[in-house]
Design a protein around this motif. Structure first.
Motif, PDB file in Angstrom:
ATOM      1  N   LYS A  25       3.220   8.656   5.323  1.00 56.45           N
ATOM      2  CA  LYS A  25       3.074   8.959   6.740  1.00 56.45           C
ATOM      3  C   LYS A  25       1.701   8.602   7.266  1.00 56.45           C
ATOM      4  CE  LYS A  25       6.218  11.862   9.046  1.00 56.45           C
ATOM      5  NZ  LYS A  25       6.886  13.140   9.066  1.00 56.45           N
ATOM      6  N   SER A  26       0.670   9.065   6.541  1.00 56.98           N
ATOM      7  CA  SER A  26      -0.676   8.871   7.076  1.00 56.98           C
ATOM      8  C   SER A  26      -1.074   7.401   7.040  1.00 56.98           C
ATOM      9  CB  SER A  26      -1.680   9.731   6.306  1.00 56.98           C
ATOM     10  OG  SER A  26      -1.748   9.280   4.968  1.00 56.98           O
ATOM     11  N   ILE A  27      -0.633   6.685   5.973  1.00 55.40           N
ATOM     12  CA  ILE A  27      -0.966   5.258   5.895  1.00 55.40           C
ATOM     13  C   ILE A  27      -0.342   4.525   7.081  1.00 55.40           C
ATOM     14  CG2 ILE A  27      -0.623   3.138   4.597  1.00 55.40           C
ATOM     15  CD1 ILE A  27      -0.723   4.848   2.051  1.00 55.40           C
ATOM     16  N   LEU A  28       0.934   4.812   7.297  1.00 58.39           N
ATOM     17  CA  LEU A  28       1.632   4.135   8.393  1.00 58.39           C
ATOM     18  C   LEU A  28       1.014   4.482   9.730  1.00 58.39           C
ATOM     19  CD1 LEU A  28       5.391   4.247   7.433  1.00 58.39           C
ATOM     20  CD2 LEU A  28       3.854   2.298   7.499  1.00 58.39           C
ATOM     21  N   GLU A  39       6.276   3.469  15.260  1.00 55.58           N
ATOM     22  CA  GLU A  39       5.970   4.191  14.029  1.00 55.58           C
ATOM     23  C   GLU A  39       7.188   4.877  13.425  1.00 55.58           C
ATOM     24  OE1 GLU A  39       2.534   6.739  14.401  1.00 55.58           O
ATOM     25  OE2 GLU A  39       3.139   7.728  12.543  1.00 55.58           O
ATOM     26  N   THR A  40       7.929   5.598  14.258  1.00 56.74           N
ATOM     27  CA  THR A  40       9.068   6.346  13.702  1.00 56.74           C
ATOM     28  C   THR A  40      10.088   5.405  13.088  1.00 56.74           C
ATOM     29  OG1 THR A  40       9.868   6.379  15.953  1.00 56.74           O
ATOM     30  CG2 THR A  40       8.993   8.436  15.103  1.00 56.74           C
ATOM     31  N   GLN A  41      10.279   4.267  13.735  1.00 54.17           N
ATOM     32  CA  GLN A  41      11.275   3.340  13.206  1.00 54.17           C
ATOM     33  C   GLN A  41      10.829   2.727  11.876  1.00 54.17           C
ATOM     34  OE1 GLN A  41      11.689   1.542  17.070  1.00 54.17           O
ATOM     35  NE2 GLN A  41      13.873   1.292  16.726  1.00 54.17           N
ATOM     36  N   ILE A  42       9.525   2.423  11.785  1.00 54.23           N
ATOM     37  CA  ILE A  42       9.012   1.872  10.530  1.00 54.23           C
ATOM     38  C   ILE A  42       9.143   2.915   9.430  1.00 54.23           C
ATOM     39  CG2 ILE A  42       6.941   1.047   9.348  1.00 54.23           C
ATOM     40  CD1 ILE A  42       6.071  -0.175  12.016  1.00 54.23           C
ATOM     41  N   ASN A  43       8.841   4.159   9.784  1.00 53.96           N
ATOM     42  CA  ASN A  43       8.991   5.252   8.839  1.00 53.96           C
ATOM     43  C   ASN A  43      10.398   5.320   8.274  1.00 53.96           C
ATOM     44  OD1 ASN A  43       7.158   7.112   7.795  1.00 53.96           O
ATOM     45  ND2 ASN A  43       6.595   7.716   9.884  1.00 53.96           N
ATOM     46  N   GLU A  74       0.826  -1.201   0.000  1.00 56.42           N
ATOM     47  CA  GLU A  74       0.000   0.000   0.000  1.00 56.42           C
ATOM     48  C   GLU A  74       0.866   1.258   0.000  1.00 56.42           C
ATOM     49  OE1 GLU A  74      -2.814   0.050   3.163  1.00 56.42           O
ATOM     50  OE2 GLU A  74      -3.706   1.929   2.482  1.00 56.42           O
ATOM     51  N   VAL A  75       1.875   1.251   0.847  1.00 55.29           N
ATOM     52  CA  VAL A  75       2.736   2.432   0.945  1.00 55.29           C
ATOM     53  C   VAL A  75       3.469   2.652  -0.364  1.00 55.29           C
ATOM     54  CG1 VAL A  75       4.803   3.364   2.041  1.00 55.29           C
ATOM     55  CG2 VAL A  75       3.009   2.329   3.429  1.00 55.29           C
TER      56      VAL A  75
END
Lengths: 366, 524
Positions: free
Chosen positions: B200-203, B216-220, B191-192
């Motif tokens: 950002k919003s999807i995550l 979240e920040t790490q996945i980003n 999806e991303v």
């Protein structure tokens, strides 16, 4: 990682210290009349005395100047040729200083190790407890206890313990159950045909094979009654040593606990919500042990001095007993050998202290 | 001299912010019982800090700023010090609710004081505090090199705090992650990559849905660092499943239930403290009934678990520790420490002063407290590091939303940092208000003197004669001056000043002064 390098470096540093020790012992030896040295260095049982003295002079390098003589001394020490002791020669003892040490040293090690383990096991929890509660009743009694046992000389303590707890010293004393001399009672063995692993040693002392520790040897050979008897014999000397060592450790641990309790990082730990018992056991004690360990090295040195006296008081065949009898019989190489041995023990103890110190305190890396 | 625009912005923001008090200090009295007499360090202090604001506290050395900070957390060294009376409400709970039971103080004379401590009550009090400290309020000290434990690694000092207060939360997030299937990860990666603009919003949505907000920040950053979908997938999976592979889900669930039970029991304890203070018999009875009910239904199960944990809980604890380590690294990057991996393993003496103070801040923030007590956090640092730490604290105030009690003797720092400020003199607050108001129109003669004593560049050009000082020095608090404690040094002193103590009264909205020049109200 860094710690491993520290330990290796510290081990390498031991070499110059050991060389220094040999120099000191050598100078002590060199300052004596050389003819006396040569005659003391020979095997008393040698058939041709005059010839042996000549050989000994060559072996010690006495006529080759101080530098070469020192090298000879070093070579002799390293090859295990520590000279002879003029003592009555029993079976299993060939008269060399090294085998004399081999016979007597285990007994001392046994005393010191028992006392050290016992006192550390008692002192650390006890010191933590009273150090975390300054000015409480427990603290005051702990301080009185440690100060008094720290101040009383060990030999005085030994005599007092003999009187109070010694078997047959005071008639009808209910606590007088411990034998006050030797390593076991003659009555515990069959005197007419003694077990083959018991041999009579230097100066009428009976020694056992193979470890020379009568408790362990009798356990090995399955004589449990004798083991129990021998155990009762070491209770008093171990107790006296333990108390004097315990008092020292307790005093310093208590003081450094109080110091640590006033530190900022204890406030930090509390501000994190660390429960009080963990503040004491982890944050305070971990830091308080650092100065205590330093003192432990010094205490150990004084313990070695104490053990010589204690062994004499309890008529206990250990290294102190050996040192004393070599001094009294004027066996110079016996004296030099035990001096050298004491030096090695102290250096090793200091090494252990330094390594423990480095493990406890990450800031120490010299 | 001060950035007025900054102050104005701050002020507007402050007004919009939630007005509710997070910390409320009422009539706090702290004494030190020394052999030379009783030092009355705090004389009925009153102030409160709202959620999200930075509250400054300023005064000369020895005026009781630090004692205030320590008293709020009940960290005053005893002996000699003791909080004698008053209330400190943190998030609505008065930590001194049992103050009357703790010790009985009999004052025979100044130098002869008998303190009889009630050991059982103190033990209970400490237990209760250990649940509040760190979790509700964190603390930063003046000298970071002394405040950090020299023999523990930086990582262990942070994770200690995390593991003390967040076991249940950690267990929850580990279970959530264990529940996540690999297909879910695959879907979100696809999806991303298909909608690059909305990464950002999807995550954000996905993390929220799967209770992975803390990752979240790490996945980003994984999406930033890798491009190959397969690689991204692997990285995310290893991040999410890291530490869980050690344990099976059932033991995680058991551990979660156990910590949940313990947290509930602890909260009963704390509720009972609050109810006992108000003497609400009805409430105490209902709390006790609930406690008994919980204990009878699940107590036995967890008693056996707490025993079994000693033998079989090692793996679960290890997973907890790994998760705590991950959170600690995140905290270290939050306080902008470079190379968190290395810092985790280093000892405090291997770090510089600024880094130590950052580490200290990370420790204080580890359990996400909503109040940070900063006791002269920059005094021991050099000027550039000082500026960095101040900036960091301000950013954290925005980012984490924690209120800060900022204690300093430096008025410039106060102007830079704070929304509101209290001026302390000799153990009492003499003036309190918005920073801008205080700097614009100081009311109390002491505040006027304090502001006048700031050296300005003009002073030097005027031949160096205009540097104002306040005559005299801070009084000895064993025998403080009668009435208003400032009157011997005050050029406006009147007759009444030496007789009675002025009350801290509200002159206008948010503006309080304790001086007879403005009000004749007397403090009892």
């Amino acid at each position: 990682m860094e710690l491993r390098f520290f330990i290796i470096r510290r081990l390498l540093l031991m070499i110059p210290t050991l060389i220094g020790l040999t120099i000191i012992v050598f100078v002590l030896m060199w300052s004596l009349p050389h003819t006396f040295l040569a005659s003391a260095f020979i095997n008393p049982k040698a058939p041709n005395r005059a010839q042996a003295i000549l050989t000994a002079e060559n072996q010690l390098g006495l006529n080759q100047g101080i530098v070469l003589a020192y090298l000879h001394y070093l070579a002799n020490t390293l090859t295990g040729n520590w000279g002879y002791m003029t003592l009555t020669t029993p079976i299993k003892f060939d008269g060399t200083v090294l085998s004399g040490i081999g016979l007597f040293f285990p007994n001392t090690i046994q005393l010191v190790i028992f006392a050290a383990i016992l006192s550390i096991l008692i002192a650390i929890p006890l010191g933590t407890y009273i150090g975390a509660r300054p000015n409480s009743i427990a603290d005051h009694s702990g301080r009185i206890f440690s100060l008094s046992f720290y101040a009383i000389p060990v030999f005085v303590l030994a005599v007092v313990f003999q009187v109070v707890f010694g078997k047959g010293v005071i008639k009808g004393n209910p606590v007088g159950i411990f034998p006050i001399s030797g390593t076991f009672s003659i009555s515990a063995i069959n005197v007419i045909s003694p077990p083959s692993w018991l041999v009579s040693g230097v100066g009428g002392v009976v020694l056992s094979e193979p470890t020379h520790l009568i408790i362990f040897d009798s356990l090995i050979h399955g004589d449990y009654a004798l083991a129990a008897n021998a155990f009762m014999h070491i209770v008093l000397p171990v107790l006296v040593l333990t108390l004097s060592l315990l008092a020292g450790i307790l005093r310093f641990l208590r003081a450094s606990m109080v110091d640590a309790a006033n530190s900022e990082y204890i406030k930090t730990a509390r501000s994190k919500g660390v429960p009080e018992n963990i503040v004491i056991k982890l944050h305070m004690r971990r830091n308080a042990l650092i100065p205590t360990i330093t003192v432990l090295g010094l205490l150990f040195a004084s313990l070695l001095g104490g053990v010589v006296l204690i062994e004499d008081v309890f008529d206990y065949p250990g290294i102190g007993y050996l040192a004393l009898s070599t001094i009294l019989s004027g066996s110079i190489f016996g004296v030099l050998g035990t001096t050298f041995l004491f030096g090695i023990i102290l250096i090793t103890a200091n090494l252990l202290v330094d390594i423990t110190y480095a493990i406890l305190d990450p800031r120490i890396r010299y | 001299m001060y950035s007025i625009q900054n102050l104005e912005d701050e002020r507007n923001k402050n007004k919009a912010a939630n007005e509710e008090d997070y910390l409320k200090v009422t009539d706090l009295v702290t004494n030190f019982y020394t052999s030379r007499g009783i030092v009355k360090a705090l004389d009925k202090i009153n102030f409160s800090i709202r959620r999200g604001e930075i509250f400054g506290m300023v005064g000369e050395s020895g005026c009781g700023k630090s004692v205030t900070a320590l008293s709020i957390m009940d960290l005053v060294q005893d002996p000699p010090g003791r909080v004698v009376s008053g209330r400190v409400e943190i998030d609505g709970f008065n930590i001194f609710s049992d103050i009357k039971d703790l010790a009985r103080i009999r004052v025979k004379s100044e130098t002869e004081v008998k303190i009889k401590r009630n050991k059982r009550a103190i033990k209970k009090h400490n237990f209760m505090l250990s649940k509040i400290r760190g979790k509700k309020a964190g603390m930063i000290f003046q000298e970071p090199s002394l405040a950090l434990n020299p023999v523990l690694r930086a990582g262990d000092q942070i994770t200690e705090n995390i593991l003390l207060h967040n076991k249940k939360a950690i267990a929850d997030s580990l279970i959530n992650r264990a529940n996540l299937s690999l297909d879910d990860v695959k879907l979100v990666v696809d999806e991303v990559l298909n909608n690059k603009g909305e990464t950002k919003s999807i995550l954000n949505n996905w993390c929220r849905k799967n209770a992975l907000v803390d990752l979240e920040t790490q996945i980003n950053s994984i999406f930033k660092n890798y491009t190959d979908p397969k690689e991204i997938e692997n990285e995310i999976v290893s991040l999410i499943k890291g530490g869980i592979t050690l344990v099976d889900k059932s033991s995680l669930i058991e551990a979660r239930d156990y910590y949940d039970y313990r947290e509930k029991m602890e909260s009963f304890e704390i509720k009972r403290f609050a109810a006992t203070e108000e003497n609400d018999r009805e409430l105490i009875r209902s709390i006790e009934a609930e406690e008994v009910k919980l204990r009878t239904t699940s107590g036995a199960r967890f008693r056996s678990y707490s025993l079994r944990r000693i033998f079989t809980g090692k793996k679960v604890e290890k997973a907890f520790k790994m998760e705590a380590n991950r959170r600690a690294k995140e905290l270290l990057s939050l306080v902008s420490l470079p190379d968190p991996e290395r810092i985790m393993k280093s000892y405090p003496h291997e770090l510089s002063g600024g880094m130590q103070q950052r580490l200290m801040i990370a420790i204080a923030l580890a359990s996400d407290p909503k109040l940070l007590i900063a006791d002269e956090p920059t005094t021991a640092l050099d000027v550039t590091t000082q500026a960095q730490i101040l900036k960091l604290l301000r950013n954290l105030n925005q980012l984490v939303g924690a209120s800060i009690l900022f204690i300093t003797h430096d008025l410039a720092v106060i102007a830079e940092m704070c929304n509101r400020v209290a001026v302390m003199y000799a153990g009492s607050i003499v003036e309190q208000g918005d920073v801008l108001d205080i700097f614009d129109s100081p009311k109390h003669p002491y505040t006027v003197g304090l502001l006048g004593a700031i050296p300005t560049p003009q002073v030097k050009t005027d031949a160096g004669i205009n540097l104002h000082t306040i005559p005299g020095s801070v009084p000895n608090l064993i025998t403080p001056p009668s009435g208003c404690r400032f009157h011997p040094r005050c050029s406006f002193a009147m007759e009444i000043c030496s007789k009675s103590k002025p009350k801290l009264v509200e002159l206008e909205a948010q503006r309080k002064v304790a001086c007879f020049l403005y009000s004749s109200e007397v403090e009892e």
